[in-house]
Design a protein around this motif. Structure first.
Motif: not given
Lengths: 10, 215
Positions: B147-151, B190-207
């Motif tokens: 769900d969005n709030l978790t993301v 720590q930020t690197a660990l989020y990097a892949d999550f950020f990538y997928y978050y950005f892709i889903s946000w863009k699409n």
């Protein structure tokens, strides 16, 4: 100068 | 205090408030990893031991109390609240986070700024914070759509540490004696660990699609 040894960041 | 650090603290506060909002409003903690929340509670307790010994500023003290209070409240809610605890699915939250605690503590025994009780625990809390999100990311990976709030919670949490890296660069450039290597290196990890999550978050946000994490 002796660096103040405290952690001022959260 | 520089703008990067203030922005970092505010996004960190927002991430915690988003999580509290989600749990309080939906009376559910589905999709939230209790283990990550427990790790964060340990991080704050271990790091803010100087709460009563070193007074730095009202802001510093208030924020420490808020972070410790909220993280303990979230753990209490997920473990003991009669409605919320039933929505916690421990079958998907299976990361063995005690190994993270042990590993970070051992590392802190060897790599720290000074071999004192407070400094070793401070280094421990820095290392633990760098990996504390792992159980949550593994849970997101497992549960696929979330769900969005978790993301948003994970997004703000990642953004906070990214701001802190800018803060460390700024302080390194402006303050002669500033050498915060332990926190900077751990913050990068720590930020690197989020990097892949950020990538997928950005892709889903863009699409404009829901977040799809690869299984």
């Amino acid at each position: 100068s002796q660096e103040v040894k405290y952690h001022d960041e959260l | 205090m520089n703008i990067f650090r203030f922005a970092g603290d505010m996004t960190h506060l927002i991430s915690i408030l988003v999580l509290l909002l989600k749990i309080y409003a939906t009376k559910s903690c589905s999709g939230i990893s209790l283990k990550t929340q427990e790790l964060y509670a340990i991080v704050f307790v271990a790091r803010y031991l100087d709460l009563f010994t070193d007074f730095i500023s009202v802001y510093n003290t208030v924020m420490k109390l808020v972070f410790i209070g909220c993280s303990l409240a979230i753990v209490w809610c997920m473990r003991l609240h009669r409605v919320v605890r039933r929505t916690y699915n421990k079958d998907v939250d299976t990361f063995r986070h005690y190994f993270l605690v042990l590993g970070c503590f051992l590392l802190a025994l060897f790599v720290h700024e000074k071999f004192t009780f407070q400094e070793v625990l401070w280094a421990f809390s820095i290392y633990l914070e760098a990996v504390a999100i792992l159980p949550q990311l593994v849970l997101l990976q497992r549960s696929g759509n979330v769900d969005n709030l978790t993301v948003q919670y994970v997004f703000f949490l990642g953004a906070y540490r990214a701001f802190y890296i800018l803060n460390w660069i700024y302080r390194y450039l402006t303050e002669p004696h500033f050498g915060r290597w332990i926190a900077s290196v751990a913050g990068l990890v720590q930020t690197a660990l989020y990097a892949d999550f950020f990538y997928y978050y950005f892709i889903s946000w863009k699409n404009n699609a829901k977040l799809q994490l690869p299984a």
